[in-house]
Design an enzyme around this catalytic site. Sequence first.
Site, PDB file in Angstrom:
ATOM      1  N   ASP A   1      -1.567  18.311  64.692  1.00 33.38           N
ATOM      2  CA  ASP A   1      -0.834  17.740  63.575  1.00 33.38           C
ATOM      3  C   ASP A   1      -0.709  16.247  63.837  1.00 33.38           C
ATOM      4  OD1 ASP A   1       0.506  18.355  61.032  1.00 33.38           O
ATOM      5  OD2 ASP A   1       2.200  17.374  62.005  1.00 33.38           O
ATOM      6  N   SER A   2      -0.986  15.467  62.799  1.00 34.46           N
ATOM      7  CA  SER A   2      -0.974  14.020  62.985  1.00 34.46           C
ATOM      8  C   SER A   2      -0.376  13.363  61.757  1.00 34.46           C
ATOM      9  CB  SER A   2      -2.404  13.515  63.220  1.00 34.46           C
ATOM     10  OG  SER A   2      -3.284  14.103  62.289  1.00 34.46           O
TER      11      SER A   2
ATOM     12  N   HIS B   1      -4.397   7.445  68.704  1.00 31.87           N
ATOM     13  CA  HIS B   1      -3.452   8.529  68.989  1.00 31.87           C
ATOM     14  C   HIS B   1      -4.214   9.801  69.388  1.00 31.87           C
ATOM     15  CE1 HIS B   1      -4.929   8.539  64.963  1.00 31.87           C
ATOM     16  NE2 HIS B   1      -4.233   9.560  64.530  1.00 31.87           N
TER      17      HIS B   1
ATOM     18  N   LYS C   1     -11.377  15.095  62.122  1.00 34.62           N
ATOM     19  CA  LYS C   1     -10.595  15.288  63.348  1.00 34.62           C
ATOM     20  C   LYS C   1     -11.459  15.905  64.448  1.00 34.62           C
ATOM     21  CE  LYS C   1      -5.911  16.473  61.670  1.00 34.62           C
ATOM     22  NZ  LYS C   1      -4.944  17.603  61.654  1.00 34.62           N
TER      23      LYS C   1
HETATM   24  P1  ITT Z   1      -5.449  20.161  59.090  1.00 31.84           P
HETATM   25  O1  ITT Z   1      -3.942  20.265  58.871  1.00 31.84           O
HETATM   26  O2  ITT Z   1      -6.242  21.232  58.395  1.00 31.84           O
HETATM   27  O3  ITT Z   1      -5.811  20.006  60.544  1.00 31.84           O
HETATM   28  P2  ITT Z   1      -5.138  17.637  57.676  1.00 31.84           P
HETATM   29  O4  ITT Z   1      -6.103  16.558  57.324  1.00 31.84           O
HETATM   30  O5  ITT Z   1      -4.289  18.221  56.583  1.00 31.84           O
HETATM   31  O6  ITT Z   1      -5.954  18.786  58.421  1.00 31.84           O
HETATM   32  P3  ITT Z   1      -2.678  16.876  59.062  1.00 31.84           P
HETATM   33  O7  ITT Z   1      -1.890  17.983  58.453  1.00 31.84           O
HETATM   34  O8  ITT Z   1      -2.515  16.622  60.541  1.00 31.84           O
HETATM   35  O9  ITT Z   1      -4.246  17.081  58.861  1.00 31.84           O
HETATM   36  O10 ITT Z   1      -2.369  15.570  58.235  1.00 31.84           O
HETATM   37  C1  ITT Z   1      -2.617  14.337  58.755  1.00 31.84           C
HETATM   38  C2  ITT Z   1      -2.918  13.356  57.652  1.00 31.84           C
HETATM   39  O11 ITT Z   1      -2.665  12.070  58.229  1.00 31.84           O
HETATM   40  C3  ITT Z   1      -4.382  13.437  57.266  1.00 31.84           C
HETATM   41  O12 ITT Z   1      -4.547  13.995  56.013  1.00 31.84           O
HETATM   42  C4  ITT Z   1      -4.813  11.977  57.248  1.00 31.84           C
HETATM   43  O13 ITT Z   1      -4.701  11.523  55.930  1.00 31.84           O
HETATM   44  C5  ITT Z   1      -3.804  11.270  58.132  1.00 31.84           C
HETATM   45  N1  ITT Z   1      -4.370  11.001  59.468  1.00 31.84           N
HETATM   46  C6  ITT Z   1      -4.247  11.719  60.605  1.00 31.84           C
HETATM   47  N2  ITT Z   1      -4.956  11.169  61.597  1.00 31.84           N
HETATM   48  C7  ITT Z   1      -5.548  10.104  61.064  1.00 31.84           C
HETATM   49  C8  ITT Z   1      -6.433   9.152  61.574  1.00 31.84           C
HETATM   50  O14 ITT Z   1      -6.886   9.213  62.803  1.00 31.84           O
HETATM   51  N3  ITT Z   1      -6.846   8.183  60.766  1.00 31.84           N
HETATM   52  C9  ITT Z   1      -6.410   8.114  59.485  1.00 31.84           C
HETATM   53  N4  ITT Z   1      -5.591   8.984  58.911  1.00 31.84           N
HETATM   54  C10 ITT Z   1      -5.163   9.984  59.706  1.00 31.84           C
END
Ligand code: ITT
Length: 182
Positions: free
Chosen positions: A65-66, A167, A12
């Site tokens: 958050d994504s 996004h 990210k």
């Molecule tokens: P942090 O919470 O520590 O920032 P995380 O990876 O757990 O890191 P999220 O809680 O936002 O992040 O979860 C988002 C999930 O969705 C992440 O684990 C990815 O698997 C997926 N994701 C988010 N953005 C993505 C992207 O650009 N491409 C592919 N998968 C994505």
Amino acid sequence: MEVLFATSNTNKVEEANKIAAEYGMSFQQVNIIYPEVRAESVSKVAGEGVRYVYEKLKRPVIVEDSGLFIDALNDFPGTYSAYVFKRIGCEGILKLLDGVEDRRARFKSAIGYCDKKGVKVYEGVVEGSIPCEMRGSKGFGYDPIFKPLDSEKTFAEDPAHKNRASHRRKATELLCQALSPR
Ligand code: ITT
């Protein structure tokens, strides 16, 4: 201008930094655990998360958050995307969609920014669909099973297009424009 980015996900930070550089900005990763509230909107999760982190650090900071929202699964995995990815991965999502015709989906990103003036949240969405098999080896997470509407390739096959259309690009640009108006 440098802003802290509270996340455990280096991918990210790398993606956001490519975009932020265009605005003369950069994010510095800080690994700080924060509670993720149970909510259906990424904006709520990011907004609450960044408020918590700012109270600890007292320095300008973002939280992102994504997640992947799939129409035929009533927006699953949504804000549970990280947990679901760890448990069943892209393969598990493809199995859930086996035989399903409606493959529409979207990635959402919400970036919460907090400084002494308070919290602001910036959102980005990219529309697309889930192919029937994993394609490509670049990127991370669900990239091999997300094909944006305006391309025949998945984000994992075409990271340059991901950088232009994602996004994260949309949310990061809104943040950068707010912090460094030209
Ligand atoms: P942090 O919470 O520590 O920032 P995380 O990876 O757990 O890191 P999220 O809680 O936002 O992040 O979860 C988002 C999930 O969705 C992440 O684990 C990815 O698997 C997926 N994701 C988010 N953005 C993505 C992207 O650009 N491409 C592919 N998968 C994505």
